[in-house]
Design a protein around this motif. Structure first.
Motif, PDB file in Angstrom:
ATOM      1  N   ASN A 196       0.816  -1.224   0.000  1.00  0.00           N
ATOM      2  CA  ASN A 196       0.000   0.000   0.000  1.00  0.00           C
ATOM      3  C   ASN A 196       0.848   1.272   0.000  1.00  0.00           C
ATOM      4  OD1 ASN A 196      -3.057  -0.149   0.176  1.00  0.00           O
ATOM      5  ND2 ASN A 196      -2.449  -1.831   1.530  1.00  0.00           N
ATOM      6  N   ARG A 197       2.108   1.155   0.413  1.00  0.00           N
ATOM      7  CA  ARG A 197       2.990   2.330   0.468  1.00  0.00           C
ATOM      8  C   ARG A 197       3.743   2.561  -0.839  1.00  0.00           C
ATOM      9  NH1 ARG A 197       3.176   3.773   5.915  1.00  0.00           N
ATOM     10  NH2 ARG A 197       2.197   2.145   7.168  1.00  0.00           N
TER      11      ARG A 197
ATOM     12  N   VAL B  36      12.307   7.850  -8.422  1.00  0.00           N
ATOM     13  CA  VAL B  36      11.788   6.479  -8.569  1.00  0.00           C
ATOM     14  C   VAL B  36      11.812   6.042 -10.033  1.00  0.00           C
ATOM     15  CG1 VAL B  36      10.388   6.284  -6.489  1.00  0.00           C
ATOM     16  CG2 VAL B  36       9.401   7.301  -8.547  1.00  0.00           C
ATOM     17  N   ALA B  37      12.780   6.577 -10.791  1.00  0.00           N
ATOM     18  CA  ALA B  37      12.917   6.177 -12.190  1.00  0.00           C
ATOM     19  C   ALA B  37      13.596   4.817 -12.303  1.00  0.00           C
ATOM     20  CB  ALA B  37      13.707   7.223 -12.972  1.00  0.00           C
ATOM     21  N   GLY B  38      14.153   4.348 -11.203  1.00  0.00           N
ATOM     22  CA  GLY B  38      14.856   3.069 -11.242  1.00  0.00           C
ATOM     23  C   GLY B  38      16.284   3.202 -11.737  1.00  0.00           C
ATOM     24  N   VAL B  39      16.837   4.419 -11.621  1.00  0.00           N
ATOM     25  CA  VAL B  39      18.201   4.665 -12.090  1.00  0.00           C
ATOM     26  C   VAL B  39      19.038   5.152 -10.909  1.00  0.00           C
ATOM     27  CG1 VAL B  39      19.631   6.016 -13.673  1.00  0.00           C
ATOM     28  CG2 VAL B  39      17.345   5.276 -14.382  1.00  0.00           C
ATOM     29  N   TRP B  71       3.678  12.325  -5.336  1.00  0.00           N
ATOM     30  CA  TRP B  71       2.408  11.643  -5.581  1.00  0.00           C
ATOM     31  C   TRP B  71       1.298  12.640  -5.324  1.00  0.00           C
ATOM     32  CZ3 TRP B  71       2.147   6.686  -7.434  1.00  0.00           C
ATOM     33  CH2 TRP B  71       3.282   5.884  -7.310  1.00  0.00           C
ATOM     34  N   GLY B  83       5.917   7.300   1.342  1.00  0.00           N
ATOM     35  CA  GLY B  83       6.161   6.485   2.528  1.00  0.00           C
ATOM     36  C   GLY B  83       4.877   6.073   3.216  1.00  0.00           C
ATOM     37  N   GLY B  84       3.817   6.884   3.030  1.00  0.00           N
ATOM     38  CA  GLY B  84       2.522   6.526   3.600  1.00  0.00           C
ATOM     39  C   GLY B  84       1.707   5.738   2.590  1.00  0.00           C
ATOM     40  N   PHE B  85       0.444   5.430   2.912  1.00  0.00           N
ATOM     41  CA  PHE B  85      -0.425   4.757   1.953  1.00  0.00           C
ATOM     42  C   PHE B  85      -0.703   5.708   0.792  1.00  0.00           C
ATOM     43  CE2 PHE B  85      -2.714   1.159   4.450  1.00  0.00           C
ATOM     44  CZ  PHE B  85      -1.488   0.703   4.884  1.00  0.00           C
ATOM     45  N   LEU B  86      -0.639   5.192  -0.431  1.00  0.00           N
ATOM     46  CA  LEU B  86      -0.736   6.045  -1.624  1.00  0.00           C
ATOM     47  C   LEU B  86      -2.200   6.225  -2.033  1.00  0.00           C
ATOM     48  CD1 LEU B  86       2.375   4.777  -3.612  1.00  0.00           C
ATOM     49  CD2 LEU B  86       2.145   6.843  -2.226  1.00  0.00           C
ATOM     50  N   ARG B  87      -2.958   6.814  -1.140  1.00  0.00           N
ATOM     51  CA  ARG B  87      -4.380   7.040  -1.370  1.00  0.00           C
ATOM     52  C   ARG B  87      -4.738   8.345  -0.671  1.00  0.00           C
ATOM     53  NH1 ARG B  87      -8.990   4.211  -2.998  1.00  0.00           N
ATOM     54  NH2 ARG B  87      -7.734   2.518  -3.784  1.00  0.00           N
ATOM     55  N   PRO B  94      -6.945   6.667  -5.453  1.00  0.00           N
ATOM     56  CA  PRO B  94      -5.546   6.234  -5.515  1.00  0.00           C
ATOM     57  C   PRO B  94      -4.663   7.337  -6.111  1.00  0.00           C
ATOM     58  CG  PRO B  94      -6.873   5.093  -7.162  1.00  0.00           C
ATOM     59  CD  PRO B  94      -7.822   5.902  -6.332  1.00  0.00           C
ATOM     60  N   ALA B  95      -3.462   7.468  -5.562  1.00  0.00           N
ATOM     61  CA  ALA B  95      -2.556   8.536  -5.994  1.00  0.00           C
ATOM     62  C   ALA B  95      -2.041   8.282  -7.409  1.00  0.00           C
ATOM     63  CB  ALA B  95      -1.368   8.600  -5.042  1.00  0.00           C
TER      64      ALA B  95
END
Lengths: 236, 113
Positions: A196-197, B36-39, B71, B83-87, B94-95
């Motif tokens: 969820n994070r 968070v591009a994965g690079v 987000w 870091g928190g719930f993405l909502r 949803p974010a």
């Protein structure tokens, strides 16, 4: 060099570009996606750690479909065609990509294999990516969905350690569920909390390829997503 | 280590951009990489140093701008903390990722005679 005062400085001209560095891969991926749609094939980029159960899930998928003619696969590994051979034995027409030292598949590699893989009659193409939770997340292959296989033995905090992979996932297949009984310290509530994070809409299907638990739900999910994309009714 | 593949694509992109200006030397290359591009930016810089030899980027410094993750709620556009719930706590939506997945060649600097 500066021509005005003889100071020796170079004349610098900025050239604004604002282009995606992987634009060429993304263009090829878009081409692959058009190809899949034209062939009415639903393409799944199946990612996960080495040993997370990707191939076993596809073998169980073949058993659930009964008719392997609807399924095709491309299996990527640094070396060996073992996974493609396993999938062929399971009744799925398959091609192997041996990447050598490359830690991921890219759209060009997939496109090249498409020339050697007859998709006639296929409804699903599974692209089993190189086992790795980092690099494959960066490269679009032209897939319609990203699916991550995460086994119960890998630890509940894997999503927090590899957020990019999970943020891009449409579905997490929680694999090797039959082993959960031997893992007294594994807490699935913690795993869902972690998902969820990093995932805005976490969707999880628990499966055990060994005894076919959850495979029916996985097949239903695939059929629903394929039907939505192709504009067809969901098969009964 | 997909950072080497990315650098190969970067050098190709620079070559394509310089193609229309023959004789210009590349002095600097500016890229933007999302968190968070994965690079991995350290690995990217190392890969650049290894790969640029013998290319038109040989004498060009690489500048990497890191883009933080953001987000947002698609309805109220409020920021949703990483870091928190993405909502969204208010809209229950949803974010979506407003920024942080960039792998962008922003600009190059050319030395001109």
């Amino acid at each position: 060099m500066c021509q005005d005062c003889g100071c020796g400085d170079v004349n610098l001209v900025p050239l604004e570009l604002q282009t995606r560095i992987l634009a060429r891969n993304d263009d090829q991926a878009a081409h692959n996606r058009e190809h899949f749609l034209r062939q009415r094939v639903f393409a799944v980029n199946l990612m996960g750690s080495p040993g997370s159960g990707k191939t076993a899930v596809l073998e169980a998928t073949a058993r659930a479909f009964h008719d392997g003619k609807k399924l095709a696969a491309i299996a990527g590994d640094l070396a060996t065609d073992n996974d493609a051979a396993r999938l062929k034995r399971a009744g799925i027409r398959s091609r192997a990509i041996e990447t050598g030292q490359a830690c991921h598949l890219d759209a060009d590699m997939v496109h090249h294999e498409l020339h050697h893989l007859d998709l006639e009659g296929a409804e699903y193409l599974f692209i089993e990516n190189v086992g790795n939770l980092v690099c494959p997340a960066v490269y679009d292959l032209g897939q319609n969905v990203n699916v991550v296989a995460l086994s119960v033995t890998e630890g509940e905090d894997k999503p927090l350690k590899y957020p990019t992979m999970f943020a891009k996932a449409d579905l997490v297949l929680l694999t090797k569920l039959d082993l959960l009984q031997y893992l007294p310290n594994t807490n699935l509530t913690k795993l869902y909390d972690a998902l969820n994070r990093v995932m805005p809409e976490p969707r999880v299907i628990r499966v055990s390829a060994q005894d076919a638990v959850g495979v029916d739900r996985w097949v239903e999910w695939l059929a629903a997503r394929r039907s939505a994309l192709m504009g067809e009714a969901v098969p009964a | 280590m997909h950072e080497y593949s990315i650098i190969q694509s970067l050098v190709d992109s620079v070559a394509a951009a310089v193609g229309s200006r023959p004789g210009a030397a590349v002095h600097g290359v500016h890229v933007a990489i999302g968190d968070v591009a994965g690079v991995d930016c350290t690995l990217l810089a190392t890969a650049y140093d290894v790969f640029r030899a013998g290319t038109l980027c040989e004498n060009a410094a690489l500048k990497i701008e890191k883009i933080p993750v953001r987000w947002e709620c698609p309805r109220c556009n409020g920021e949703i903390a990483t870091g928190g719930f993405l909502r969204c706590a208010f809209c229950d939506e949803p974010a979506f990722l407003a920024s942080g997945d960039e792998i962008i060649l922003e600009r190059i600097e050319l030395e001109v005679a």
